[in-house]
Enzyme design. Structure first.
Site, short mmCIF file in Angstrom:
data_model
loop_
_atom_site.label_atom_id
_atom_site.label_comp_id
_atom_site.label_asym_id
_atom_site.label_seq_id
_atom_site.Cartn_x
_atom_site.Cartn_y
_atom_site.Cartn_z
CE LYS A 15 85.76 -68.34 57.84
NZ LYS A 15 86.14 -69.24 56.68
CG ASP A 35 75.20 -56.21 52.18
OD1 ASP A 35 74.38 -55.95 50.97
OD2 ASP A 35 75.76 -55.29 52.72
#
Ligand code: NAD
Length: 356
Positions: A191, A247
């Protein structure tokens, strides 16, 4: 030299599914694979016997091993225990004690099981994707962290997303090496448009790529990656990402295949020593009934052959044997559909042996 494998069956269906994977490895040992086995306790089984979920003896055994094959831990019986001795603590403990920083989660959809996915069969049929997730750093471990009370009395929760260059390049190298053994395409997910730590992530991956001229490196923002995973997952070969992004994305990717009983995983250290386990839990609801699907654990053993034991050809053979039993229409209850032949855990293991 004989490679030492520590077998930790754990709880619930753990002993049943691990027994089938051990059968497969023993068959390969008869055919020349030089391995030895040691068995240890972990999780609730270890707690019952020793009062702790990760006995020192198990940890010492695991430290000396070349690879660890784990079933699963946990179950209703231990849910009321103090968190410090719950079975799951044993798992987190062994991962961190062995510094298993690279979590490899393949999402493979055998064409025979395309109907098991919630996505359209043509979107997922033939899917073969590998997510490489950083496992011991990032926001789950960063300091400072906590919940504090501000001057105006309001509470504030805070965590820190921190990555050192060395942590990024260490996981990057694992991902580039894996891409080199596959189709040669690596997508780094970050990001970088809003988070400085992942700006460094992107820079580090880009500079690493000069050492891997044959690998095609691309970058993608995590929000787009989530969308692309469900829109057109077959565009990916290998993805590498941070602990938290990995995750979430790996759980998303696992569901593309629709069958939790089919998915293996590996967690590796710097020297490719690894712990291999199915992604599912101990399934206490079906434990002891000989109906659990052992294929995720058998495929975890195949990953062990590929990534720690450097026996790629044997790994291929195990994966092909799994594909063959699916071709034969054999299905455990979790992947059963009309017209197929329902088999037990041990019958599925025997069928894989026969296909080998
Ligand atoms: P789970 O993965 O054990 O089970 C979820 C569902 O999937 C259940 O209905 C189960 O029967 C089914 N399932 C799982 N594996 C299967 C297999 N191989 N074949 C057929 N069906 C299968 O998750 P849960 O129910 O949330 O957790 C049960 C216990 O496992 C808990 O104590 C949890 O903490 C623990 N757990 C352990 C691990 C691990 O050891 N790595 C991972 C997740 C959960």
């Amino acid at each position: 030299m004989t490679k030492k494998i520590v077998v930790l069956p754990g709880d619930g269906i753990g002993p049943e599914i691990v027994a089938e994977a051990v059968k497969v490895l023993k068959k390969l040992a008869e055919q020349g694979l030089d391995i030895s086995f040691e068995h240890g306790l972990i999780g609730g089984a270890a707690y019952d016997e020793t009062g702790v979920p990760l006995p020192n003896e198990t940890l010492e055994m695991a430290k000396k091993a070349d690879a660890i094959l784990l079933g699963a831990v946990g179950g209703y019986k231990w849910e009321s225990l103090d968190i410090s001795v719950r079975p799951e603590k044993g798992l987190l403990g062994i991962r961190s004690e062995l510094n298993l920083f690279a979590n490899l989660r393949p999402a493979i959809l055998y064409p025979q099981l395309a109907d098991a996915s919630t996505l359209k069969a043509d979107v997922v049929a033939g899917l073969d994707l590998m997510i490489v997730r950083e496992l011991t750093g990032g926001i789950y471990f960063g300091q400072p962290r906590g919940i504090r009370t501000l001057e105006n009395g309001e509470k504030e929760g805070f965590n820190t997303l921190v990555y050192k260059e060395s942590e990024i390049s260490r996981i990057g190298k694992v991902a580039f090496d894996i891409a080199a053994k596959r189709q040669g395409r690596l997508c780094s997910v970050d990001k970088a448009n809003v988070l400085e730590s992942t700006e460094l992530w992107r820079e580090t991956m880009t500079s690493l790529s000069t050492n891997y001229p044959d690998i095609e490196l691309s970058h993608m923002y995590v929000d787009n990656a989530a969308m692309q995973l469900v829109r057109a997952p077959k565009q990916f070969d290998v993805m590498v990402t941070t602990n938290m992004f990995g995750d979430i994305l790996s759980d998303c990717a696992s569901m593309l295949t629709g069958s939790i009983g089919m998915l293996p995983s590996a967690s590796l250290d710097e020297n490719s020593k690894g712990m291999y386990e199915p992604i599912h839990g101990s399934a206490p609801d079906i434990a002891g009934q000989n109906i659990a699907n052992p294929l995720a654990t058998i495929l975890s053993a195949a990953m062990m052959l590929r990534y720690t034991l450097n026996e790629a050809e044997m790994a291929d053979r195990v994966e092909q044997a799994v594909s063959k039993v699916l071709d034969q229409g054999l299905r455990t209850a979790d992947i059963f559909s009309e017209g197929m032949k329902k088999v037990s855990t041990s019958e599925m293991g025997d069928a894989v042996l026969a296909a080998l």
